[in-house]
Design a protein around this motif. Structure first.
Motif, PDB file in Angstrom:
ATOM      1  N   THR A 658       0.813  -1.218   0.000  1.00  0.00           N
ATOM      2  CA  THR A 658       0.000   0.000   0.000  1.00  0.00           C
ATOM      3  C   THR A 658       0.844   1.265   0.000  1.00  0.00           C
ATOM      4  N   CYS A 683     -10.722  -2.267  -7.062  1.00  0.00           N
ATOM      5  CA  CYS A 683     -10.834  -0.813  -7.062  1.00  0.00           C
ATOM      6  C   CYS A 683     -10.734  -0.253  -5.650  1.00  0.00           C
ATOM      7  N   VAL A 684     -11.417  -0.908  -4.705  1.00  0.00           N
ATOM      8  CA  VAL A 684     -11.353  -0.460  -3.304  1.00  0.00           C
ATOM      9  C   VAL A 684      -9.903  -0.464  -2.818  1.00  0.00           C
ATOM     10  N   HIS A 685      -9.164  -1.531  -3.162  1.00  0.00           N
ATOM     11  CA  HIS A 685      -7.754  -1.608  -2.728  1.00  0.00           C
ATOM     12  C   HIS A 685      -6.933  -0.462  -3.321  1.00  0.00           C
ATOM     13  N   TYR A 687      -8.094   2.467  -4.297  1.00  0.00           N
ATOM     14  CA  TYR A 687      -8.469   3.710  -3.610  1.00  0.00           C
ATOM     15  C   TYR A 687      -7.728   3.841  -2.282  1.00  0.00           C
ATOM     16  N   LYS A 688      -7.623   2.739  -1.560  1.00  0.00           N
ATOM     17  CA  LYS A 688      -6.926   2.787  -0.271  1.00  0.00           C
ATOM     18  C   LYS A 688      -5.457   3.177  -0.474  1.00  0.00           C
ATOM     19  N   TYR A 693      -9.966   7.713   0.779  1.00  0.00           N
ATOM     20  CA  TYR A 693     -10.730   6.837   1.685  1.00  0.00           C
ATOM     21  C   TYR A 693     -12.237   6.992   1.515  1.00  0.00           C
ATOM     22  N   ALA A 696     -13.141   5.000  -1.399  1.00  0.00           N
ATOM     23  CA  ALA A 696     -12.995   3.588  -1.060  1.00  0.00           C
ATOM     24  C   ALA A 696     -14.191   3.099  -0.259  1.00  0.00           C
ATOM     25  N   ALA A 700     -16.883   0.434  -1.366  1.00  0.00           N
ATOM     26  CA  ALA A 700     -16.936  -0.776  -0.531  1.00  0.00           C
ATOM     27  C   ALA A 700     -18.337  -1.039  -0.011  1.00  0.00           C
ATOM     28  N   CYS A 711     -11.841   0.044   5.613  1.00  0.00           N
ATOM     29  CA  CYS A 711     -11.348   1.262   4.955  1.00  0.00           C
ATOM     30  C   CYS A 711     -11.502   2.477   5.867  1.00  0.00           C
TER      31      CYS A 711
END
Length: 944
Positions: A658, A683-685, A687-688, A693, A696, A700, A711
């Protein structure tokens, strides 16, 4: 060609020298061996000369009172033992180390004609067993020994026993010559001659019994005659001579002078029954009449035998029997008596009764090559002119012509190639004779003999040979009966193409060679030649054109050329994807995967999922094994994952981490790619990782509330954002899922959320029963918080009270100074000027402290202190004012005085903040030198 010219006259082979010696009496006999010369003079004198020290002759008297004369003398191979045969059938002995002649009593009664010395057991003090031949035909075995203790302990002749009698048709005949030679495996050969016969006695002497003599050999022939050569003519005696090439080795050839001529041959020690080999008889020259001027002596050299006649010497070549040298002696010297050779130094001696001559043999083999050439013995001719290139060229030309006339064309070509004859003439001869194979051999040899600088000639020969080989192969290939010859010729052609010596020439003219190969349609050898020239691009292209993709890949894998991989991979991966990827992986880091992406993209667009897996396999190898960091590689792997392996996509993203600084793919590209393919978890990963956030959590919540919760806790340093994210989750749970219990669970998951934050999200119809417990818990928390605030306020009030008491106590604190106290810096009385007193006990004058502190202050404090000093100087000073310690109580005397006191207090805060000896200033200055480096030279000069 060579210029056959001689710059100076060559010295003759046999160079005669007259010895500067005038004998007092006539010379009867002369013998030489090992540089020791012995001659008999007159009736009773013996002269011994060491030729190494010719100025120190030694004269010995025979001591004979009778009329006896010296008949013959015999000197052994060491020059130590001299036998003197007298015409009275007596024999005398003289050792090199003594001066007294000794009579051999056992020999008395025998006229000695010859002696066979023992070259294997003889020493300077002992002859070992020797053989003695007499005028009556008997052969005796004898041994002579010199005692070490005295001159002679007993008679020098140890024994004297008869072992054999030589006979001719008419009966016993004088033993003219005796020679003892040892062969292999302990075998001995004894040669004995009479006037007409040459006998050979062959036998073994058991190892360890050599000292016992040769009786056992003669005993074998007691009942039958040994082998012998016999010739009809005789002039009453014969003489045999031997040639020994090296000191202490066995003789290699012999020459026997007898009535019919000279029997010449070699000695072969490996033969079982006869040592004589390659025998032939050279008749005497026509001017020699054995009835009038018969030969007296013979001497043998490497290629000639010399015959001594009464008035001349003739040298006859042993190769052709021709007289090559004749030396006529003047009558004033008298008749020639004897000719002998010293075998150790290869010198020939001739004497008359009053003169001695010596012949030096010089470069005897100089013209031997001509004789061997005329005899067609070309190998021997070349051996004897290898150091004379002009002669070698003549021999080679003669050999080449001889082979050509005898239709041995290949041998002729090999010889012609080594000559200086005109190239064009020789080539035309072979072409006219329709001998292409011989022509090729000639060209190959000629090419191999060219110098590196002869590049034009090399180009001509190389191209011509290629054309000849291709023509010859084309003819043979169409004839099944010539299959073996075709294979042999093909191998020769390939050897020619791969020859290291021809490599540069072939490389520089490879375009012409390719054209020749193409014109003959010989693709097999075109590929072979391309491999030799390392023109692998042509080889691979050829295989690809003929759909031989495996062969093409094998060439690439074998030679590991990165550029060829980049060029041909787009074609090969379409047909053998797995093997191509295996080859890429075997190349490892030598290949730049970015250059292979076009091949993979082109392939993956038209291939099935299973085939795309090969592209993924190579990309994974690059990422995980080679640890490639190029963004293009990671982006392409992401695209393949998104297309075919969504499960691998998320694991790849999680493994990448990350930290944006350590991620090798493009975040925006990855986000767009995952969004296009609907991979929301991915996609969520992303965004993180991008620290977006809110986006995300929003995405999520469409997938999984728990994912959104994970998140929401990420922004640890921003409580406001965390609270906002948790409110999003709570609103979603309440409004979208309408799950009150889950909403209450959110309150327990995040300490930042209160019941009052969540209540607005609930509809009005929700009963309070759902929130009763939460509200009660919230009120209890508020009560606890109020109580905690009260406790903190009380503690603050107590702390303030203690501080006021401490301040009052400090104001009343004082220190006493004795009149004799001195400044810690300058060591002058303290009370003379304003001073400071520190709690540690150190005391400083104001100016001394300022001087010590100022250089160590930060720049901004130095500037502030200078500014305060200027302000202090600008204010009016009351008369007789004294600076007082900062801990004394000052009384305000008005507004102007108050300002002055404030400035002084600020100065005290800077200067007297701590003791200069006990505070941090001293600790910080511990690594500073005692003397300022900039003033070091000045300080040194002050001490001089």
């Amino acid at each position: 060609g060579y210029v056959n010219a001689r710059l100076e006259k060559e010295t003759p082979i046999f160079n005669k020298q007259r010895i500067d010696f005038a004998p007092p009496e006539k010379i009867n006999s002369l013998v030489v061996s090992s540089n020791q010369l012995c001659m008999s003079l007159g009736k009773d004198t013996l002269l011994r000369i060491d030729l190494g020290k010719p100025d120190e002759p030694n004269q010995v008297e025979l001591g004979r009172k009778d009329e006896a004369k010296v008949y013959k003398m015999f000197l052994d191979h060491t020059g130590s033992h001299l036998l003197i045969a007298l015409n009275t059938s007596e024999c005398l002995y003289l050792n090199r180390s003594v001066q007294k002649v000794r009579a051999l009593s056992r020999w008395k009664g025998h006229l000695i004609e010859s002696v066979g010395w023992n070259k294997f057991l003889g020493s300077e003090t002992n002859t070992g067993p020797i053989l003695v031949g007499t005028a009556q035909g008997q052969i005796y075995e004898a041994e002579i020994s010199v005692s070490e203790g005295s001159l002679f302990s007993t008679n020098p002749d140890q024994y004297f026993r008869q072992v054999y009698t030589l006979e001719e048709e008419s009966g016993p005949a004088p033993v003219c010559c005796l020679e003892i030679e040892r062969g292999i495996e302990g075998k001995f050969f004894i040669i004995a001659t009479t006037g007409k016969r040459l006998f050979q006695f062959v036998g073994k002497v058991p190892e360890g019994t050599e000292q016992q003599g040769f009786s056992s050999i003669f005993a074998i022939h007691a009942d039958h005659l040994p082998s012998f050569r016999e010739f009809p003519a005789s002039f009453g005696f014969s003489e045999i001579a031997f040639y020994t090439p090296k000191l202490r080795s066995n003789p290699r050839s012999f020459a026997w002078m007898m009535g019919n001529g000279v029997l010449y041959g070699t000695l072969d020690y490996s033969r079982p029954d006869s040592i004589l080999s390659d025998e032939r008889v050279w008749v005497y020259p026509s001017d020699i009449d054995i009835t009038v001027n018969k030969p007296i002596s013979i001497v043998l050299t490497q290629f000639h035998f010399l015959l001594l006649l009464p008035d001349r010497v003739k040298a006859v070549c042993t190769l052709n029997g021709q007289v090559v040298f004749q030396d006529l002696f003047l009558e004033k010297f008298g008749l020639l008596t004897r000719m002998i050779k010293d075998p150790t130094v290869q010198q020939i001696w001739i004497h008359t009764e009053k003169v001695v001559f010596r012949y030096h043999v010089q470069r005897e083999s100089r013209d031997v090559w001509k004789m061997y050439m005329n005899m067609n013995k070309f190998d021997l001719a070349k051996e004897y002119c290898k150091d004379r290139p002009e002669c070698l060229d003549i021999v080679l030309a003669k050999e080449a012509e001889h082979c050509f006339q005898n239709k041995r064309y290949l041998d002729s070509a090999k010889c012609y190639a080594l000559t200086q004859n005109y190239f064009e003439e020789i080539a035309l001869r072979f072409i006219e004779a329709k001998q292409e194979e011989a022509l090729m051999e000639f060209l190959i040899k000629k090419l191999s003999n060219l110098k590196p600088s002869e590049k034009t000639q090399a180009t001509l020969l190389t191209t011509w040979l290629t054309e000849l080989y291709l023509n010859w192969l084309g003819i043979l290939e169409g004839d099944p009966s010539q299959r073996n010859l075709y294979l042999d010729t093909r191998e020769k052609f390939r050897t020619f193409l791969s020859s290291p010596k021809n490599k540069d020439c072939l490389f520089n003219n490879r375009a012409s060679i390719y054209e020749l190969l193409a014109s003959h349609g010989d693709t097999e050898h075109m590929v072979y030649f391309a491999v030799i020239m390392q023109d692998y691009e042509r080889v691979v292209a050829h295989h690809c054109q003929h759909d031989e993709y495996d062969e093409a890949l094998n060439v690439l894998s074998r030679h590991r050329d990165e550029k060829l991989f980049y060029k041909f991979s787009p074609v090969l991966i379409q047909h053998i994807p797995k093997k191509v990827v295996d080859a890429w992986i075997s190349m490892g880091s030598r290949l730049d995967a970015r250059n292979l992406i076009p091949a993979l993209v082109n392939y993956s667009q038209s291939a099935s999922t299973q085939q795309i897996n090969e592209a993924i396999r190579y990309m994974e190898f690059c990422v995980y094994q080679l640890e490639v960091t190029q963004q293009a590689i990671h982006n392409y792997l992401l695209s393949l994952y998104a297309l075919c392996r969504p499960d691998s996509l998320l694991s790849y993203l999680e493994q990448a981490g990350t930290n944006p600084n350590r991620i090798h793919y493009d975040l925006k590209y990855a986000l767009r790619l995952c969004a296009e393919h609907g991979h929301h978890h991915a996609c969520v990963h992303i965004y993180k990782v991008m620290e977006l956030y809110e986006e995300a959590v929003d995405l999520a919540l469409q997938v999984d509330v728990d994912l959104a919760k994970s998140c929401a806790d990420l922004p640890e340093d921003d409580e406001e954002l965390r609270k906002k994210l948790w409110l999003k989750i709570a609103r979603h749970v309440v409004q979208e899922e309408k799950d009150v219990k889950k909403a209450m669970a959110c309150l327990s998951s995040c300490a930042l959320l209160k019941i009052e934050d969540v209540l607005p999200f609930f509809p009005d119809f929700v009963t309070i029963d759902h929130f009763k417990e939460a509200i009660c818990n919230s009120l209890e928390d508020y009560n606890k918080h109020i109580e905690e605030l009260k406790r903190e306020m009380e503690e603050a009030t107590q702390s303030a009270k203690r501080i006021r008491e401490d301040i009052q106590e400090m104001r009343n604190k004082y220190g006493s100074v004795e009149p004799q106290e001195k400044c810690a810096a300058c060591d002058f009385p303290l009370l003379n000027r304003p001073f400071y007193l520190f709690l540690c006990g150190h005391m400083f004058h104001y100016d001394c402290l300022l001087q010590a502190v100022f250089p160590n202050l930060p720049a901004y404090k130095q500037a502030k202190l200078e500014d305060l000093q200027k302000k202090l100087a600008a204010t009016s000073q009351p008369s007789k004012s004294h600076h007082r310690p900062k801990d004394t109580d000052t009384i305000s005397l008005g507004k102007g005085q108050q300002s002055r006191e404030q400035i002084k207090a600020d100065i005290d805060d800077i200067v007297a903040a701590e003791c200069v000896y006990c505070g941090e200033l001293m600790i910080r200055s511990i690594d500073k030198p005692f003397i300022d480096p900039q003033k070091y030279e000045e300080e040194m000069q002050s001490w001089l």
